[in-house]
Design an enzyme around this catalytic site. Structure first.
Site, PDB file in Angstrom:
ATOM      1  N   PRO A  16       0.804  -1.234   0.000  1.00 35.48           N
ATOM      2  CA  PRO A  16       0.000   0.000   0.000  1.00 35.48           C
ATOM      3  C   PRO A  16       0.829   1.272   0.000  1.00 35.48           C
ATOM      4  O   PRO A  16       0.293   2.358  -0.203  1.00 35.48           O
ATOM      5  CB  PRO A  16      -0.826  -0.125   1.291  1.00 35.48           C
ATOM      6  N   GLY A  19       4.806   3.767  -4.701  1.00 36.69           N
ATOM      7  CA  GLY A  19       4.506   4.855  -5.616  1.00 36.69           C
ATOM      8  C   GLY A  19       3.549   5.879  -5.059  1.00 36.69           C
ATOM      9  O   GLY A  19       3.721   6.409  -3.973  1.00 36.69           O
ATOM     10  N   GLY A  71       5.605  -1.786  -6.530  1.00 30.96           N
ATOM     11  CA  GLY A  71       6.645  -1.332  -7.438  1.00 30.96           C
ATOM     12  C   GLY A  71       7.677  -2.409  -7.712  1.00 30.96           C
ATOM     13  O   GLY A  71       7.510  -3.581  -7.335  1.00 30.96           O
ATOM     14  N   ASP A  72       8.778  -2.023  -8.367  1.00 32.11           N
ATOM     15  CA  ASP A  72       9.826  -2.980  -8.700  1.00 32.11           C
ATOM     16  C   ASP A  72      10.415  -3.629  -7.452  1.00 32.11           C
ATOM     17  O   ASP A  72      10.811  -4.792  -7.474  1.00 32.11           O
ATOM     18  CB  ASP A  72      10.939  -2.277  -9.489  1.00 32.11           C
ATOM     19  N   GLY A  73      10.475  -2.866  -6.338  1.00 34.56           N
ATOM     20  CA  GLY A  73      10.999  -3.432  -5.101  1.00 34.56           C
ATOM     21  C   GLY A  73      10.121  -4.537  -4.550  1.00 34.56           C
ATOM     22  O   GLY A  73      10.613  -5.549  -4.024  1.00 34.56           O
ATOM     23  N   GLU A  77      11.016  -8.674  -4.066  1.00 34.99           N
ATOM     24  CA  GLU A  77      10.782  -9.538  -2.902  1.00 34.99           C
ATOM     25  C   GLU A  77       9.980 -10.780  -3.278  1.00 34.99           C
ATOM     26  O   GLU A  77      10.249 -11.881  -2.779  1.00 34.99           O
ATOM     27  CB  GLU A  77      10.062  -8.757  -1.808  1.00 34.99           C
ATOM     28  N   THR A  98       6.883   4.011  -8.585  1.00 33.28           N
ATOM     29  CA  THR A  98       7.245   5.282  -9.208  1.00 33.28           C
ATOM     30  C   THR A  98       7.802   5.088 -10.606  1.00 33.28           C
ATOM     31  O   THR A  98       7.540   5.867 -11.509  1.00 33.28           O
ATOM     32  CB  THR A  98       8.292   6.011  -8.338  1.00 33.28           C
ATOM     33  N   GLU A 278      16.724  -0.709  -4.987  1.00 30.87           N
ATOM     34  CA  GLU A 278      16.854  -0.813  -3.533  1.00 30.87           C
ATOM     35  C   GLU A 278      18.334  -0.883  -3.144  1.00 30.87           C
ATOM     36  O   GLU A 278      19.147  -1.493  -3.838  1.00 30.87           O
ATOM     37  CB  GLU A 278      16.124  -2.065  -3.019  1.00 30.87           C
TER      38      GLU A 278
END
Length: 321
Positions: A16, A19, A71-73, A77, A98, A278
């Protein structure tokens, strides 16, 4: 009476805070859309770093599809968890971060609604992942100028200004102009000298800033695209090089572009990295290995490539003129 059709089980992992936090605002709509497309939805929000990995490791094999909303992070994970499973489900990616570099490479849509539908009805596609000294990443390991912009820029600033924040912090990195004396080894070649920047990447977009020619990038061939910038003789030469690189023009004597299944980098221990945006602490020796087709991800049906296009042949290197 005919028996009811068995619903497919979906695990929806949602960040949540990613971005502009669109996923939090549209949570009910996302879950409802998956239900309408024949899925029984189990929701698991993340509350701290590493949550998505643990959720996938503990519950992933119990589901037909895993949907990652963040997002990509967050996807990073999820992939780390997927690689721990014996029978991992395919992953549908609903990007709300983002930058969302991998989403652009995969040809995903620009809206949450469209990407929910792609996740539920698209085609599975096996893509490579990477391992950096034991830590999983999806599409990029980066060091040097610009690489710290993604993790050093605060989430609040990212939410307010989007890609402008990366340029703002990237300009600060340019001013520092620190170079690193490195030995960079691939199975085919060794490079030594002073380097300002490096990307070991499997994507056509990095940080929403650097764009690579799609014809040079394959996501499933077991090879990284290795993009390195040597230290130019002057600041003016560096800025000229940077402008060219940001336009996708790699024809410069200080740019190295090649392909490799693994990369070993020896250099200073304080050279930090960014993995999928990251922060990653550096070390004197870094070993980066490609895990061929480690992740099955859902992408639009119209983007499905033919079997002929999925060859294991090495992509030819770009001619440096």
């Amino acid at each position: 009476m005919e028996p009811k059709e068995t619903l497919k089980k979906l695990l929806l992992i949602i960040n949540p805070k990613a971005g502009r936090m669109k996923s939090k605002q549209k949570l009910f709509q996302i879950a409802n859309e998956f239900c309408s497309l024949g899925y029984q939805v189990t929701l698991q929000p993340t509350t701290k770093p590493g949550d998505a990995t643990e959720i996938v490791k503990n519950y992933g094999e119990n589901f037909d599809l895993l949907a990652c909303c963040g997002g990509d992070g967050t996807l990073n994970e999820v992939t780390a968890g997927i690689m721990e499973l014996d029978n991992p489900p395919p992953v549908g990616y609903i990007p709300t971060g983002t930058t969302n570099d991998l989403a652009e490479t995969l040809g995903l849509a620009s809206t949450i609604e469209e990407n929910v539908r792609i996740a539920a009805t698209g085609v599975p596609y096996k893509i490579d992942s990477g391992v950096f000294n034991g830590r999983v990443f999806n599409y990029v390991a980066a060091f040097g100028v610009f690489s710290d912009a993604a993790y050093s820029t605060t989430q609040t600033l990212k939410n307010l200004f989007g890609h402008a924040s990366y340029f703002l912090f990237g300009a600060k990195s340019f001013a520092k102009m620190r170079s690193y004396n490195l030995k960079i080894e691939t199975p085919e070649e060794t490079y030594e000298g002073e380097f300002l920047f490096g990307n070991i990447v499997s994507s056509i977009s990095v940080g929403g800033i650097l764009k690579l020619d799609p014809n040079l990038v394959k996501l499933d061939d077991g090879l990284f695209e290795v993009f390195l910038i040597r230290k130019p003789k002057s600041t003016a030469a560096f800025l000229n090089l940077a402008i060219r690189a940001l336009r996708g023009d790699l024809s410069n004597e200080n740019i190295i572009f090649t392909h490799a299944s693994s990369v070993k980098i020896t250099g200073p221990a304080d050279m930090d990295w960014a993995l999928d945006g990251e922060y990653q602490k550096g070390s004197e020796t870094v070993f980066i290995e490609n895990r061929k087709q480690a992740l099955t991800i859902i992408r639009p049906a119209e983007n499905k490539e033919s079997e002929a296009e999925h060859s294991d042949e090495k992509v030819p290197e770009m001619a440096i003129k």
